[in-house]
Design a protein around this motif. Structure first.
Motif, PDB file in Angstrom:
ATOM      1  N   ALA A   1      -8.681  70.526  18.725  1.00 43.46           N
ATOM      2  CA  ALA A   1      -8.246  71.754  18.237  1.00 43.46           C
ATOM      3  C   ALA A   1      -9.370  72.387  17.334  1.00 43.46           C
ATOM      4  N   ALA A   2      -9.993  71.339  16.460  1.00 48.67           N
ATOM      5  CA  ALA A   2     -11.164  71.848  15.691  1.00 48.67           C
ATOM      6  C   ALA A   2     -12.453  72.187  16.543  1.00 48.67           C
ATOM      7  N   GLY A   3     -12.760  71.993  17.548  1.00 44.72           N
ATOM      8  CA  GLY A   3     -13.642  72.310  18.352  1.00 44.72           C
ATOM      9  C   GLY A   3     -13.389  73.433  19.004  1.00 44.72           C
ATOM     10  N   GLN A   4     -12.125  73.711  19.732  1.00 41.17           N
ATOM     11  CA  GLN A   4     -11.776  74.997  20.371  1.00 41.17           C
ATOM     12  C   GLN A   4     -11.707  76.279  19.281  1.00 41.17           C
TER      13      GLN A   4
ATOM     14  N   THR B   1      -3.919  79.019  32.725  1.00 41.10           N
ATOM     15  CA  THR B   1      -3.032  79.808  31.669  1.00 41.10           C
ATOM     16  C   THR B   1      -4.020  80.318  30.685  1.00 41.10           C
ATOM     17  N   PHE B   2      -5.037  79.642  30.195  1.00 45.25           N
ATOM     18  CA  PHE B   2      -5.525  80.049  29.214  1.00 45.25           C
ATOM     19  C   PHE B   2      -6.559  81.507  29.695  1.00 45.25           C
TER      20      PHE B   2
ATOM     21  N   ASN C   1     -13.122  89.055  22.541  1.00 48.66           N
ATOM     22  CA  ASN C   1     -11.665  88.731  22.209  1.00 48.66           C
ATOM     23  C   ASN C   1     -10.868  87.969  22.958  1.00 48.66           C
ATOM     24  N   GLY C   2     -11.164  88.071  24.167  1.00 50.09           N
ATOM     25  CA  GLY C   2     -10.325  87.269  25.294  1.00 50.09           C
ATOM     26  C   GLY C   2     -10.736  85.880  25.056  1.00 50.09           C
TER      27      GLY C   2
ATOM     28  N   PHE D   1      -9.215  80.472  23.426  1.00 48.37           N
ATOM     29  CA  PHE D   1      -9.425  79.112  22.626  1.00 48.37           C
ATOM     30  C   PHE D   1      -8.706  78.974  21.536  1.00 48.37           C
ATOM     31  N   THR D   2      -8.108  79.951  20.915  1.00 50.50           N
ATOM     32  CA  THR D   2      -7.067  79.685  19.891  1.00 50.50           C
ATOM     33  C   THR D   2      -5.647  79.307  20.387  1.00 50.50           C
ATOM     34  N   ALA D   3      -5.330  79.631  21.673  1.00 44.73           N
ATOM     35  CA  ALA D   3      -4.108  79.377  22.318  1.00 44.73           C
ATOM     36  C   ALA D   3      -4.449  77.754  22.794  1.00 44.73           C
TER      37      ALA D   3
END
Length: 125
Positions: free
Chosen positions: A4-7, A75-76, A94-95, A100-102
């Motif tokens: 998650a940190a990498g994303q 999905t992402f 923004n996309g 990546f946040t999702a």
């Protein structure tokens, strides 16, 4: 958490920086996070299956990994495209940030779920 940190790094890295500071650290964190998650997952699957079904369990785990990767990518990508500027024809910053946040949110939720399951299994303590 490393995944998650990498994303999140990839989602919010400064856009004006070069590859070595904007992309590479995030990719390294993602790679380490994925590597740290696959081995424990494989061990849990192998230990849960009876000895006569370890090959089947291994095959199903590999197939689930491939299907999950395909579904996650779709999905992402859809999340990223939904955040794109209208009629721009491309994802844009923004996309990518939204996608990546999702992905980071899914990684954190999955890690929390896995930890909860592992801690509540009989004999896990």
């Amino acid at each position: 958490m490393v995944l998650a940190a990498g994303q999140l790094w990839l989602a919010y890295a400064p856009r004006d920086n070069g590859y070595a500071t904007a992309v590479l650290p995030g990719l390294l964190l993602v790679a380490v996070g994925v590597a740290l998650s696959f081995t424990p997952t494989t061990m849990v699957i192998a230990s849960a299956a009876p000895a006569t079904h370890t090959g089947l369990a291994s095959g199903l785990a590999g197939s689930a990994t491939q299907v999950g990767a395909a579904l996650g990518t779709a999905t992402f990508t859809a999340i990223g495209v939904s955040m794109a500027a209208p009629a721009s024809g491309h994802l844009g910053a923004n996309g990518f940030s939204a996608a990546f946040t999702a992905a980071a949110a899914v990684a954190l939720i999955t890690a929390a779920l896995g930890s909860t399951i592992a801690c509540t299994r009989p004999g896990s303590r």
